[in-house]
Design an enzyme around this catalytic site. Sequence first.
Site, short mmCIF file in Angstrom:
data_model
loop_
_atom_site.label_atom_id
_atom_site.label_comp_id
_atom_site.label_asym_id
_atom_site.label_seq_id
_atom_site.Cartn_x
_atom_site.Cartn_y
_atom_site.Cartn_z
CB VAL A 63 -0.97 0.00 1.21
CG1 VAL A 63 -0.24 0.11 2.53
CG2 VAL A 63 -2.02 1.09 1.07
CB CYS A 64 1.80 3.80 -2.08
SG CYS A 64 0.68 3.83 -3.51
CE1 TYR A 65 1.68 9.73 1.66
CE2 TYR A 65 3.24 8.87 0.06
CZ TYR A 65 2.98 9.51 1.26
OH TYR A 65 4.02 9.91 2.05
N GLY A 67 -2.21 4.22 -4.59
CA GLY A 67 -2.21 3.01 -5.40
C GLY A 67 -1.33 3.07 -6.63
CG PHE A 92 -3.53 4.79 4.37
CD1 PHE A 92 -3.84 3.68 5.15
CD2 PHE A 92 -3.68 6.05 4.91
CE1 PHE A 92 -4.30 3.84 6.46
CE2 PHE A 92 -4.13 6.23 6.21
CZ PHE A 92 -4.44 5.12 6.99
#
EC number: 2.8.1.1
Length: 109
Positions: A63-65, A67, A92
Amino acid sequence: MSEFKRISPEQALALRAEGAVVVDIRDPQAYAAGHITGATHLDNHSVADFIRNADLDAPTLVVCYHGNSSQSAAAYLVGQGFSNVYSIDGGFELWRSTYPGETAQGNAE
């Protein structure tokens, strides 16, 4: 699996309930402000240890900010021998808006 797969937060929640590993590649401040409950913070300093100690066949959710960056990180993990890697679409931000009760705060380690 020779490539990573993109999945929805709903699919990620189901895999997480089955014991999937969640790694968060956002910066430490963003991770500390909020992350998926049980996620491990992963950065350039911790990735080697993570890979060395990981079960390469375990489902791994990245997961990042939003996707986007998670797709590159997921591809990297596949290149390192991981066989079951997923990038969470929407990152996220979408996770937090979909599952606000499935988040935690605090620094890594």
